[in-house]
Write a protein that holds these residues in place. Structure first.
Motif, short mmCIF file in Angstrom:
data_model
loop_
_atom_site.label_atom_id
_atom_site.label_comp_id
_atom_site.label_asym_id
_atom_site.label_seq_id
_atom_site.Cartn_x
_atom_site.Cartn_y
_atom_site.Cartn_z
N LEU A 31 0.83 -1.22 0.00
CA LEU A 31 0.00 0.00 0.00
C LEU A 31 0.86 1.26 0.00
O LEU A 31 0.33 2.37 0.06
N ASP A 32 2.18 1.10 -0.02
CA ASP A 32 3.13 2.20 -0.01
C ASP A 32 2.99 3.08 1.22
O ASP A 32 3.04 4.31 1.14
N LEU A 33 2.80 2.44 2.36
CA LEU A 33 2.70 3.15 3.64
C LEU A 33 3.68 2.56 4.63
O LEU A 33 3.81 1.34 4.72
N THR A 34 4.34 3.44 5.39
CA THR A 34 5.09 2.98 6.55
C THR A 34 4.09 2.81 7.69
O THR A 34 2.94 3.27 7.61
N HIS A 35 4.55 2.19 8.77
CA HIS A 35 3.65 1.98 9.90
C HIS A 35 3.18 3.32 10.48
O HIS A 35 1.99 3.52 10.73
N VAL A 36 4.09 4.26 10.68
CA VAL A 36 3.70 5.54 11.26
C VAL A 36 2.82 6.33 10.29
O VAL A 36 1.87 7.01 10.71
N GLN A 37 3.08 6.24 8.98
CA GLN A 37 2.18 6.89 8.02
C GLN A 37 0.79 6.30 8.12
O GLN A 37 -0.21 7.03 8.10
N PHE A 38 0.71 4.98 8.25
CA PHE A 38 -0.59 4.34 8.42
C PHE A 38 -1.32 4.86 9.65
O PHE A 38 -2.49 5.22 9.58
N VAL A 39 -0.62 4.90 10.78
CA VAL A 39 -1.26 5.33 12.04
C VAL A 39 -1.80 6.75 11.90
O VAL A 39 -2.93 7.04 12.28
N LEU A 41 -2.48 8.47 9.08
CA LEU A 41 -3.57 8.50 8.11
C LEU A 41 -4.85 7.95 8.72
O LEU A 41 -5.92 8.56 8.59
N ALA A 42 -4.75 6.82 9.40
CA ALA A 42 -5.93 6.20 10.01
C ALA A 42 -6.55 7.11 11.08
O ALA A 42 -7.77 7.26 11.15
N CYS A 43 -5.71 7.73 11.90
CA CYS A 43 -6.23 8.63 12.94
C CYS A 43 -6.91 9.85 12.32
O CYS A 43 -7.99 10.25 12.76
N THR A 44 -6.30 10.42 11.30
CA THR A 44 -6.91 11.58 10.63
C THR A 44 -8.23 11.17 9.98
O THR A 44 -9.24 11.86 10.12
N TRP A 45 -8.24 10.04 9.30
CA TRP A 45 -9.45 9.53 8.65
C TRP A 45 -10.55 9.29 9.68
O TRP A 45 -11.69 9.68 9.50
N TRP A 46 -10.18 8.67 10.80
CA TRP A 46 -11.14 8.36 11.85
C TRP A 46 -11.73 9.64 12.44
O TRP A 46 -12.95 9.74 12.62
N THR A 100 -7.77 13.30 1.81
CA THR A 100 -8.23 13.54 0.45
C THR A 100 -9.09 12.35 0.02
O THR A 100 -9.22 11.37 0.76
N SER A 101 -9.65 12.42 -1.17
CA SER A 101 -10.43 11.27 -1.65
C SER A 101 -9.54 10.04 -1.77
O SER A 101 -9.96 8.92 -1.45
N ALA A 102 -8.29 10.23 -2.20
CA ALA A 102 -7.35 9.10 -2.28
C ALA A 102 -7.06 8.54 -0.88
O ALA A 102 -7.00 7.32 -0.69
N GLY A 103 -6.90 9.42 0.10
CA GLY A 103 -6.67 8.99 1.48
C GLY A 103 -7.88 8.28 2.06
O GLY A 103 -7.75 7.28 2.78
N ALA A 104 -9.07 8.79 1.73
CA ALA A 104 -10.31 8.18 2.22
C ALA A 104 -10.53 6.80 1.60
O ALA A 104 -11.17 5.94 2.21
N GLU A 105 -9.99 6.59 0.41
CA GLU A 105 -10.10 5.28 -0.23
C GLU A 105 -9.06 4.32 0.35
O GLU A 105 -9.34 3.13 0.56
N ALA A 107 -7.35 4.55 3.41
CA ALA A 107 -7.38 4.32 4.86
C ALA A 107 -8.14 3.04 5.24
O ALA A 107 -7.60 2.22 5.99
N PRO A 108 -9.37 2.84 4.78
CA PRO A 108 -10.08 1.61 5.18
C PRO A 108 -9.39 0.33 4.69
O PRO A 108 -9.40 -0.68 5.38
N ARG A 109 -8.77 0.38 3.51
CA ARG A 109 -8.03 -0.78 3.01
C ARG A 109 -6.83 -1.07 3.90
O ARG A 109 -6.53 -2.23 4.22
N ALA A 110 -6.12 -0.02 4.29
CA ALA A 110 -4.96 -0.19 5.16
C ALA A 110 -5.38 -0.68 6.55
O ALA A 110 -4.72 -1.56 7.13
#
Length: 142
Positions: A31-39, A41-46, A100-105, A107-110
């Motif tokens: 998904l081209d994300l590091t662990h901290v990027q995931f965290v 992104l997920a927190c912002t999305w949430w 963004t719309s890309a981030g919103a798409e 985040a749930p996959r990640a």
């Protein structure tokens, strides 16, 4: 009496954490994300999904990350087109965040990928037992 490494809770936690982090890294790599990027992104999305427009400090608090490091990682997420950092009209020194719309798409996959890793990793322990123990370790003073 000195404990052998296999009898040391801290040493075992260290090794368990390393194994878990390797599994998370492997799941997020495609998904081209590091662990901290995931965290972050997920927190912002949430937070966004709950109608909040958090600033970087709020996301750092939610994630439990250092504020300066959070800012650097959010810049990387912005460069990837996953989050947008905008000046907060109430405080021009602060940056409000939205996925963004890309981030919103993504985040749930990640999140699903990470939850799959967690389910496999913690499978030997009853879910409620794992949550109870880890909650106590994460915040020993409720």
């Amino acid at each position: 009496m000195a404990l052998s490494p296999g009898d040391s809770p801290g040493f075992l936690l260290w090794h368990a954490t390393l194994r878990w982090q390797r599994d998370i890294t492997a799941a997020l790599g495609p998904l081209d994300l590091t662990h901290v990027q995931f965290v972050l992104l997920a927190c912002t999305w949430w937070l966004n999904a709950r109608g909040e427009h958090p600033n970087q400090l709020a996301v750092a608090r939610q994630a439990g990350t250092d504020v300066k490091m959070t800012s650097q990682v959010l810049r990387a997420l912005e460069a990837k087109g996953l989050v947008k950092r905008e000046v907060d009209p109430a405080d021009t020194r602060a940056k409000r965040l939205r996925v963004t719309s890309a981030g919103a798409e993504l985040a749930p996959r990640a999140i699903a990928a990470v939850e799959d890793v967690d389910a496999r990793f913690f499978q030997p322990v009853a879910h409620d037992d794992a949550v109870t123990l880890l909650s106590r370790l994460a915040d020993p003073e409720p």
